[in-house]
Scaffold this active site. Structure first.
Site, PDB file in Angstrom:
ATOM      1  N   LYS A 259       0.877  -1.181   0.000  1.00 52.63           N
ATOM      2  CA  LYS A 259       0.000   0.000   0.000  1.00 52.63           C
ATOM      3  C   LYS A 259       0.907   1.222   0.000  1.00 52.63           C
ATOM      4  CE  LYS A 259      -3.960   2.024   2.333  1.00 52.63           C
ATOM      5  NZ  LYS A 259      -3.544   3.397   2.077  1.00 52.63           N
ATOM      6  N   ARG A 426     -17.161   0.809  -1.704  1.00 56.51           N
ATOM      7  CA  ARG A 426     -16.239   0.334  -0.676  1.00 56.51           C
ATOM      8  C   ARG A 426     -16.744  -1.027  -0.255  1.00 56.51           C
ATOM      9  NH1 ARG A 426     -12.930   3.194   2.270  1.00 56.51           N
ATOM     10  NH2 ARG A 426     -13.970   5.177   1.969  1.00 56.51           N
ATOM     11  N   LYS A 432      -7.778  -2.936   3.499  1.00 53.12           N
ATOM     12  CA  LYS A 432      -6.476  -2.348   3.792  1.00 53.12           C
ATOM     13  C   LYS A 432      -6.018  -2.752   5.177  1.00 53.12           C
ATOM     14  CE  LYS A 432      -8.860   1.982   4.485  1.00 53.12           C
ATOM     15  NZ  LYS A 432      -9.242   3.255   3.931  1.00 53.12           N
TER      16      LYS A 432
HETATM   17  P1  ATP Z   1     -10.296   5.432   1.426  1.00 51.78           P
HETATM   18  O1  ATP Z   1      -9.684   5.599   0.086  1.00 51.78           O
HETATM   19  O2  ATP Z   1     -10.398   3.994   1.828  1.00 51.78           O
HETATM   20  O3  ATP Z   1     -11.509   6.239   1.642  1.00 51.78           O
HETATM   21  P2  ATP Z   1      -8.121   6.865   2.284  1.00 51.78           P
HETATM   22  O4  ATP Z   1      -8.254   7.910   1.265  1.00 51.78           O
HETATM   23  O5  ATP Z   1      -7.592   7.231   3.619  1.00 51.78           O
HETATM   24  O6  ATP Z   1      -9.378   6.031   2.511  1.00 51.78           O
HETATM   25  P3  ATP Z   1      -6.380   4.787   2.303  1.00 51.78           P
HETATM   26  O7  ATP Z   1      -6.750   4.411   3.673  1.00 51.78           O
HETATM   27  O8  ATP Z   1      -5.046   5.379   2.147  1.00 51.78           O
HETATM   28  O9  ATP Z   1      -7.280   5.777   1.616  1.00 51.78           O
HETATM   29  O10 ATP Z   1      -6.560   3.450   1.402  1.00 51.78           O
HETATM   30  C1  ATP Z   1      -6.959   3.353   0.079  1.00 51.78           C
HETATM   31  C2  ATP Z   1      -5.957   3.956  -0.873  1.00 51.78           C
HETATM   32  O11 ATP Z   1      -4.745   3.241  -0.885  1.00 51.78           O
HETATM   33  C3  ATP Z   1      -6.348   3.910  -2.321  1.00 51.78           C
HETATM   34  O12 ATP Z   1      -7.271   4.887  -2.648  1.00 51.78           O
HETATM   35  C4  ATP Z   1      -5.026   4.112  -3.031  1.00 51.78           C
HETATM   36  O13 ATP Z   1      -4.780   5.478  -3.198  1.00 51.78           O
HETATM   37  C5  ATP Z   1      -4.011   3.596  -2.046  1.00 51.78           C
HETATM   38  N1  ATP Z   1      -3.226   2.453  -2.532  1.00 51.78           N
HETATM   39  C6  ATP Z   1      -1.895   2.331  -2.412  1.00 51.78           C
HETATM   40  N2  ATP Z   1      -1.452   1.190  -2.908  1.00 51.78           N
HETATM   41  C7  ATP Z   1      -2.530   0.519  -3.372  1.00 51.78           C
HETATM   42  C8  ATP Z   1      -2.710  -0.737  -4.012  1.00 51.78           C
HETATM   43  N3  ATP Z   1      -1.693  -1.566  -4.250  1.00 51.78           N
HETATM   44  N4  ATP Z   1      -3.974  -1.075  -4.361  1.00 51.78           N
HETATM   45  C9  ATP Z   1      -5.020  -0.265  -4.119  1.00 51.78           C
HETATM   46  N5  ATP Z   1      -4.904   0.934  -3.514  1.00 51.78           N
HETATM   47  C10 ATP Z   1      -3.675   1.329  -3.148  1.00 51.78           C
END
Ligand code: ATP
Length: 594
Positions: A259, A426, A432
């Site tokens: 991530k 979602r 995550k």
């Molecule tokens: P959310 O998007 O779940 O509302 P958030 O903006 O805080 O919450 P994160 O908690 O950071 O987002 O988790 C989702 C995000 O992780 C995705 O929108 C993307 O930008 C990021 N991400 C990074 N690596 C990956 C990956 N390998 N696959 C999918 N998403 C990823």
């Protein structure tokens, strides 16, 4: 259709907070809306003129809007300003001032008495013209257009026109409520509702969904396909903080991906044209000319829609930089300069469309295979690191590796045949798994240089990063704890090779315990002061190996040289492994206390 008719509904919607009532009111409105203007009615109801991704904002400055109102109402700008600070809402001020409007001349009287009523189209077109007017004399023209509209408007209509034109129409209608209303108006079955929602997720355009439904019914919805240049609403992840629960939720076997802690982008490529959209579907192409080039040259497909994370990197160490560094790229001017100063790498993790083929309904593994097929990996564009996971230990280890190199954790993805790309949703197909703490290291540490990595580009001839170790007083050895490449001035870089030269040896020093392979090794001698963001578990550093967790050591995340050479310290005076373990425990305690 008269503007008055939608104003009626606005007033009723404003008076309720119940979603069901709002839906009913919208259904009534949609039923009497002619199909020719249904898209415009939808946009207006959302306080806009186009779907967001068009980037057209009405948002006329309040100052200008009041000048137009002054012209239409006969009240002076300062009278209106006073009223605004008293009433706090430009809509109410408009209603008030238009009610008091004095008819000045006979001609005005005559024209006002046979005044025709405003239509939705007239309001929409004028607002559109206001939004699109630019260049010399634009301000005057905008004021003229708005004043003209307000002159024709009733006080009630004026209230909503002014709120809309200044970007303050907030009826509080969620997209989902509009979708419900569309489904009730034009279809009625549950499946139809799902279909309509999917069309919205693919098109990001409620106006178009409404128009298709009104013109062709549900079969029109099937014609809404992915269009290059129109953002697809991104799939989102659920969150869990327990490895076992993740295993269970995903059926014991799944793909875990790093991530990355950067900015999500959805890239649309058509030949040489590339458009980039943010997580919120805004067009952010101009922030990243370098990413556009990576997409242009890094994808074999002629047309494609792919998703990935843009991450700021230290090109010397290959290390990821904290997300904040990317914010330097979010600027209007000086993009070229920022591009050089804050280079990025793109990690691709999904593909939604390739040369005429929609990929949304394909399962994860098929999408991933397709992505691998079309991506030409290079130094700056890569596939997101991914691994099939079958047990908790594997998951924990992979998690540590991800955090170690600067990622936030993992995104665990279902690999069943149902694992489609759920646009706009979602769901539990993506989970995550993040570090659920963040804390600042308050103290600096003094670490010993035990190895080096050659620099590239600007740093050719010097070191790109140094391998740093803490002192283990139990075994009288040096245990690695981070790789530092940040915080060095040009002067530091110039003198580092000669400072370190006397200590260069052809292999790791006998008292140095390292898993990493450095380009150059040194006898422990030079001590540098380092400040990091926090201490994390690490699969590649040897500091405190197996002390906190089996198979893991401790590492300092986002380390930076403070500029201080601790020439006053011998390597054995460096921060000890015990101290680092203590700091790690303190950090955990602080988090628990929160
Ligand atoms: P959310 O998007 O779940 O509302 P958030 O903006 O805080 O919450 P994160 O908690 O950071 O987002 O988790 C989702 C995000 O992780 C995705 O929108 C993307 O930008 C990021 N991400 C990074 N690596 C990956 C990956 N390998 N696959 C999918 N998403 C990823």
């Amino acid at each position: 259709m008269l503007y008055n008719e939608i104003v009626d509904v606005y007033e009723k919607i404003e008076a309720t907070t119940k979603r069901l009532e709002m839906t009913d009111l919208l259904v009534n409105l949609l039923r009497k809306t002619p199909k020719e203007v249904i898209d415009k009615v939808i946009y207006l109801t959302q306080g806009k003129l186009y779907p967001d991704y068009y980037g057209v904002e009405i948002g006329l400055a309040e100052r200008l809007a009041l000048r137009a109102l002054s012209e239409a109402s006969g009240m002076t700008v300062s009278e209106l300003e006073n009223k605004l600070s008293e009433m706090g809402d430009i809509g109410l001020v408009t209603e008030y001032s238009l009610q008091r409007r004095k008819v000045k001349t006979l001609t005005e009287f005559l024209s006002s008495s046979k005044k025709t009523q405003l239509t939705v189209l007239e309001v929409y077109n004028t607002l559109d013209e206001i939004a699109k007017t630019s260049g010399e004399g634009a301000q005057d023209k905008k004021i003229r257009l708005l004043a003209g509209l307000l002159k024709k408007a009733t006080p009630r209509e004026g209230k909503y026109i002014m709120r809309t034109v200044t970007g303050r129409l907030r009826l509080g209608i969620a997209d989902m409520t509009i979708l419900d209303a569309l489904a009730i108006t034009f279809a009625q079955s549950k499946e139809a509702r799902a279909k309509i929602e999917k069309a919205y997720n693919v098109s990001n355009d409620l106006g178009e969904v409404a128009r298709r439904l009104a013109e062709e019914g549900l079969s029109g919805i099937d014609k809404i396909k992915i269009v290059i240049g129109r953002p697809i609403r991104p799939m989102l992840a659920e969150r869990l903080s327990d490895a076992r629960e993740i295993m269970e939720k995903l059926g014991g076997k799944f793909a875990a991906e790093y991530k990355y802690d950067g900015e999500r982008i959805q890239a649309h490529k058509s030949g040489g044209n590339v458009i980039l959209f943010s997580r919120r579907s805004e067009n952010i192409t101009h922030h990243y000319p370098d990413v556009c080039e990576l997409i242009r040259s890094g994808l074999k497909a002629k047309e494609a829609v792919v998703e990935g994370e843009v991450v700021a990197v230290n090109t010397q160490t290959g290390e990821f930089l904290p997300f904040q560094e990317l914010m330097h790229r979010r600027r209007k001017y000086g993009i070229e300069e920022a591009m050089e100063k804050y280079p990025v790498t793109l990690f691709l993790f999904d593909v939604l469309y390739v040369d005429g083929e929609e990929m949304l309904d394909k399962p994860y593994l098929e999408r991933r295979r397709k992505l691998e097929e079309i991506v030409i990996e290079g130094e700056r564009v890569k596939m997101a690191t991914s691994k099939i996971i079958k047990d908790v230990e594997e998951l924990e280890k992979f998690f540590m590796e991800a955090v170690e190199i600067g990622c936030e954790g993992l995104v665990c993805k279902s690999i069943t045949s149902e694992s489609i790309y759920q646009a706009g949703a979602r769901g539990w197909l993506w989970i995550k798994y993040k570090r659920d703490y963040k804390s600042e290291m308050i103290d600096t540490v003094d670490l010993v240089v035990v190895g080096g990595f050659w620099g590239k580009g600007k740093r050719a001839g010097s070191y790109g990063a140094l391998l740093m170790a803490a002192y283990d007083d139990e075994t009288d050895t040096f245990k690695t704890v981070c790789k530092v490449g940040t915080g060095f001035t040009d002067e530091d870089l110039e003198k580092l090779p000669s400072i370190l030269e006397p200590y260069r040896i052809p292999h790791p020093h006998a008292r140095v315990d390292a898993k990493l392979e450095a380009d150059v090794w040194f006898t422990p001698a030079i001590v540098l002061e380092i400040l990091g963001a926090e201490i994390t578990l690490s699969p590649i550093h040897t500091c405190a190996l197996n002390k906190i967790r089996e198979g893991a050591g401790l590492a300092i995340r986002f380390p930076r040289f403070t500029g201080k050479y601790r020439t006053d310290k011998k390597p054995e005076d460096a921060t000890t492994v015990r101290e680092i373990i203590e700091m790690y425990k303190m950090q955990l305690k602080k988090i628990e206390e929160r």
